[in-house]
Scaffold this motif. Structure first.
Motif, PDB file in Angstrom:
ATOM      1  N   ASP A  38      26.855  19.385  -5.475  1.00 22.09           N
ATOM      2  CA  ASP A  38      27.140  19.369  -4.040  1.00 22.09           C
ATOM      3  C   ASP A  38      27.977  20.544  -3.563  1.00 22.09           C
ATOM      4  O   ASP A  38      28.504  20.520  -2.446  1.00 22.09           O
ATOM      5  N   LEU A  39      28.105  21.589  -4.368  1.00 21.74           N
ATOM      6  CA  LEU A  39      28.702  22.848  -3.935  1.00 21.74           C
ATOM      7  C   LEU A  39      27.605  23.657  -3.251  1.00 21.74           C
ATOM      8  O   LEU A  39      26.578  23.937  -3.865  1.00 21.74           O
ATOM      9  N   CYS A  40      27.812  24.021  -1.992  1.00 16.79           N
ATOM     10  CA  CYS A  40      26.720  24.586  -1.195  1.00 16.79           C
ATOM     11  C   CYS A  40      27.167  25.791  -0.373  1.00 16.79           C
ATOM     12  O   CYS A  40      28.299  25.839   0.114  1.00 16.79           O
ATOM     13  N   ASP A  41      26.238  26.731  -0.183  1.00 16.62           N
ATOM     14  CA  ASP A  41      26.281  27.643   0.949  1.00 16.62           C
ATOM     15  C   ASP A  41      25.728  26.893   2.161  1.00 16.62           C
ATOM     16  O   ASP A  41      25.091  25.837   2.024  1.00 16.62           O
ATOM     17  N   THR A  42      25.951  27.449   3.348  1.00  9.93           N
ATOM     18  CA  THR A  42      25.354  26.893   4.558  1.00  9.93           C
ATOM     19  C   THR A  42      24.560  27.991   5.261  1.00  9.93           C
ATOM     20  O   THR A  42      25.075  29.093   5.481  1.00  9.93           O
ATOM     21  N   ILE A  43      23.315  27.691   5.581  1.00  9.63           N
ATOM     22  CA  ILE A  43      22.427  28.641   6.254  1.00  9.63           C
ATOM     23  C   ILE A  43      22.253  28.206   7.709  1.00  9.63           C
ATOM     24  O   ILE A  43      21.911  27.046   7.982  1.00  9.63           O
ATOM     25  N   GLY A  44      22.505  29.138   8.630  1.00  7.98           N
ATOM     26  CA  GLY A  44      22.239  28.885  10.038  1.00  7.98           C
ATOM     27  C   GLY A  44      20.925  29.514  10.439  1.00  7.98           C
ATOM     28  O   GLY A  44      20.643  30.673  10.109  1.00  7.98           O
ATOM     29  N   LEU A  45      20.099  28.750  11.169  1.00 12.85           N
ATOM     30  CA  LEU A  45      18.782  29.223  11.610  1.00 12.85           C
ATOM     31  C   LEU A  45      18.657  28.982  13.107  1.00 12.85           C
ATOM     32  O   LEU A  45      18.705  27.832  13.560  1.00 12.85           O
ATOM     33  N   THR A  46      18.517  30.062  13.854  1.00 18.29           N
ATOM     34  CA  THR A  46      18.330  29.974  15.301  1.00 18.29           C
ATOM     35  C   THR A  46      16.958  30.531  15.644  1.00 18.29           C
ATOM     36  O   THR A  46      16.708  31.725  15.445  1.00 18.29           O
ATOM     37  N   PRO A  47      16.039  29.702  16.137  1.00 18.67           N
ATOM     38  CA  PRO A  47      14.679  30.195  16.407  1.00 18.67           C
ATOM     39  C   PRO A  47      14.673  31.245  17.512  1.00 18.67           C
ATOM     40  O   PRO A  47      15.472  31.212  18.449  1.00 18.67           O
ATOM     41  N   ARG A  48      13.779  32.204  17.369  1.00 16.96           N
ATOM     42  CA  ARG A  48      13.596  33.282  18.340  1.00 16.96           C
ATOM     43  C   ARG A  48      12.144  33.294  18.800  1.00 16.96           C
ATOM     44  O   ARG A  48      11.236  32.953  18.034  1.00 16.96           O
ATOM     45  N   GLN A  49      11.950  33.746  20.019  1.00  9.76           N
ATOM     46  CA  GLN A  49      10.599  33.819  20.579  1.00  9.76           C
ATOM     47  C   GLN A  49       9.973  35.201  20.420  1.00  9.76           C
ATOM     48  O   GLN A  49       8.796  35.373  20.711  1.00  9.76           O
ATOM     49  N   ASP A  50      10.778  36.188  19.980  1.00 11.66           N
ATOM     50  CA  ASP A  50      10.280  37.565  19.936  1.00 11.66           C
ATOM     51  C   ASP A  50       9.693  37.977  18.590  1.00 11.66           C
ATOM     52  O   ASP A  50       9.293  39.127  18.393  1.00 11.66           O
ATOM     53  N   GLY A  51       9.655  37.038  17.636  1.00  9.22           N
ATOM     54  CA  GLY A  51       9.042  37.319  16.346  1.00  9.22           C
ATOM     55  C   GLY A  51       9.915  38.088  15.373  1.00  9.22           C
ATOM     56  O   GLY A  51       9.501  38.342  14.235  1.00  9.22           O
ATOM     57  N   ARG A  52      11.142  38.445  15.765  1.00  9.88           N
ATOM     58  CA  ARG A  52      12.014  39.224  14.888  1.00  9.88           C
ATOM     59  C   ARG A  52      12.723  38.325  13.876  1.00  9.88           C
ATOM     60  O   ARG A  52      13.070  37.178  14.163  1.00  9.88           O
ATOM     61  N   ILE A  53      12.938  38.876  12.674  1.00 12.26           N
ATOM     62  CA  ILE A  53      13.727  38.225  11.623  1.00 12.26           C
ATOM     63  C   ILE A  53      15.033  38.996  11.515  1.00 12.26           C
ATOM     64  O   ILE A  53      15.026  40.170  11.125  1.00 12.26           O
ATOM     65  N   VAL A  54      16.147  38.362  11.838  1.00 13.20           N
ATOM     66  CA  VAL A  54      17.431  39.059  11.899  1.00 13.20           C
ATOM     67  C   VAL A  54      18.476  38.276  11.100  1.00 13.20           C
ATOM     68  O   VAL A  54      18.690  37.087  11.354  1.00 13.20           O
ATOM     69  N   LEU A  55      19.100  38.945  10.138  1.00 12.20           N
ATOM     70  CA  LEU A  55      20.245  38.370   9.422  1.00 12.20           C
ATOM     71  C   LEU A  55      21.508  38.886  10.097  1.00 12.20           C
ATOM     72  O   LEU A  55      21.787  40.084  10.091  1.00 12.20           O
ATOM     73  N   GLU A  56      22.270  37.965  10.686  1.00 10.77           N
ATOM     74  CA  GLU A  56      23.394  38.368  11.518  1.00 10.77           C
ATOM     75  C   GLU A  56      24.615  38.791  10.727  1.00 10.77           C
ATOM     76  O   GLU A  56      25.415  39.586  11.208  1.00 10.77           O
ATOM     77  N   ASN A  57      24.804  38.222   9.552  1.00 10.55           N
ATOM     78  CA  ASN A  57      25.967  38.595   8.727  1.00 10.55           C
ATOM     79  C   ASN A  57      25.498  38.919   7.320  1.00 10.55           C
ATOM     80  O   ASN A  57      25.409  38.065   6.458  1.00 10.55           O
ATOM     81  N   GLY A  58      25.169  40.180   7.098  1.00 15.96           N
ATOM     82  CA  GLY A  58      24.664  40.603   5.797  1.00 15.96           C
ATOM     83  C   GLY A  58      25.732  40.575   4.720  1.00 15.96           C
ATOM     84  O   GLY A  58      26.912  40.307   4.972  1.00 15.96           O
ATOM     85  N   ILE A  59      25.300  40.837   3.507  1.00 17.26           N
ATOM     86  CA  ILE A  59      26.177  40.860   2.337  1.00 17.26           C
ATOM     87  C   ILE A  59      26.370  42.305   1.913  1.00 17.26           C
ATOM     88  O   ILE A  59      25.404  43.090   1.871  1.00 17.26           O
ATOM     89  N   ASP A  60      27.600  42.667   1.623  1.00 20.94           N
ATOM     90  CA  ASP A  60      27.887  44.037   1.192  1.00 20.94           C
ATOM     91  C   ASP A  60      26.994  44.418   0.017  1.00 20.94           C
ATOM     92  O   ASP A  60      26.763  43.614  -0.896  1.00 20.94           O
TER      93      ASP A  60
END
Length: 283
Positions: A38-60
């Motif tokens: 039960d140790l987890c990351d959390t993924i947020g998914l906000t649907p978009r209408q423009d077809g773009r795939i965007v990661l808002e907070n990347g990893i170094d």
């Protein structure tokens, strides 16, 4: 504004890892027991209408387009010819390169979450097949159950394991998985066993064939294993770097974790057989 869906991406532990042989394609045949925790990351998914795939907070040090969550979203989009897009975020708790399957679990959560958000109605077998294109560990997270695995880890049979409390330690080193599997001293001839025999054996007879090589190559991991072995049967998960031990009660695990945290980043996690991701979506 579209509502963001927040979903868990759980870690896994390899409670057994036998390496049977090196295959002609350079990969290794193995047998392993995956247990979810039960140790987890959390993924947020906000649907978009423009077809773009965007990661808002990347990893170094991980380019945007190389991140597994972006690759998972694009693979699903291209496979289904979906016109939808998504903005993604990752609340990261699982250490990168820790052997806990964090990147694979993140990718699986994106596949399942977008299947739900985009109303694609793909079955779990279809999603697992897509996940295998991203990494050998992705299907176990897609299927969402502790499992006996063979092949390169993709041939899965759901199993029910005991669910102790685990102390998980990260020795703060980064392990090269290819380096471990290419090491000439790695055990590659463990005789295969049946799933029934593996389950009958149980802890503490379960072992990890990578452990001897990893301990030799990474002294901090050897130190963490040695420290934890003073309190319980310690093991390496995957090729590391994380090590773990099982305890019967939360109180016992937390007591050892308090001492461990004076030396190492440490977590207490409950063993699971069903993924909290599937619980979150009612699957």
């Amino acid at each position: 504004m579209a509502e963001t869906l927040y979903l868990p991406a759980p870690a896994k532990l390899n409670r057994l890892l036998n390496i049977i042989k090196r295959r002609e394609d350079g990969y290794h045949e193995l047998q392993t027991l995956f247990q979810l925790v039960d140790l987890c990351d959390t993924i947020g998914l906000t649907p978009r209408q423009d077809g773009r795939i965007v990661l808002e907070n990347g990893i170094d040090d991980v380019p945007h387009d190389d991140n597994l969550v972006v690759r998972a979203a694009r693979l699903l989009q291209q496979t289904t010819n979906s016109d939808y897009g998504v903005s993604l975020s990752i609340d990261k708790r699982l250490p990168m390169g820790g052997g806990l399957g964090g990147g694979s679990s993140n990718a699986a959560t994106v596949l399942i979450g977008l299947n739900h958000l985009w109303q694609l109605n793909l079955g779990m077998d279809q999603l697992a097949s897509l996940g295998l294109q991203l990494g050998a560990d992705v299907p176990v997270f897609v299927n969402g159950h502790s499992a006996w695995a063979e092949g390169v880890g993709e041939k899965l049979t759901a199993v029910t394991l005991d669910t102790p409390w685990f102390v998980i330690i990260h020795p703060e080193v980064s392990v090269s998985t290819p380096g471990v599997f290419q090491d000439p001293q790695l055990t590659r001839n463990t005789p295969p066993i049946t799933m029934a025999r593996a389950l009958q054996g149980g802890a503490p007879t379960w072992r990890n064939d990578c452990e001897a090589v990893v301990k030799k190559r990474y002294p901090p991991i050897a130190a963490a294993l040695d420290w934890l072995s003073q309190h319980a049967c310690s093991q390496l998960t995957g090729t590391g770097a994380c090590v773990f031990a099982a305890f019967a009660t939360q109180q016992a695990a937390e007591r050892i974790a308090r001492d461990a945290s004076l030396r190492f980043p440490t977590w207490v996690a409950k063993g699971l057989n069903r993924s909290p991701l599937h619980d979150a979506l009612g699957g």
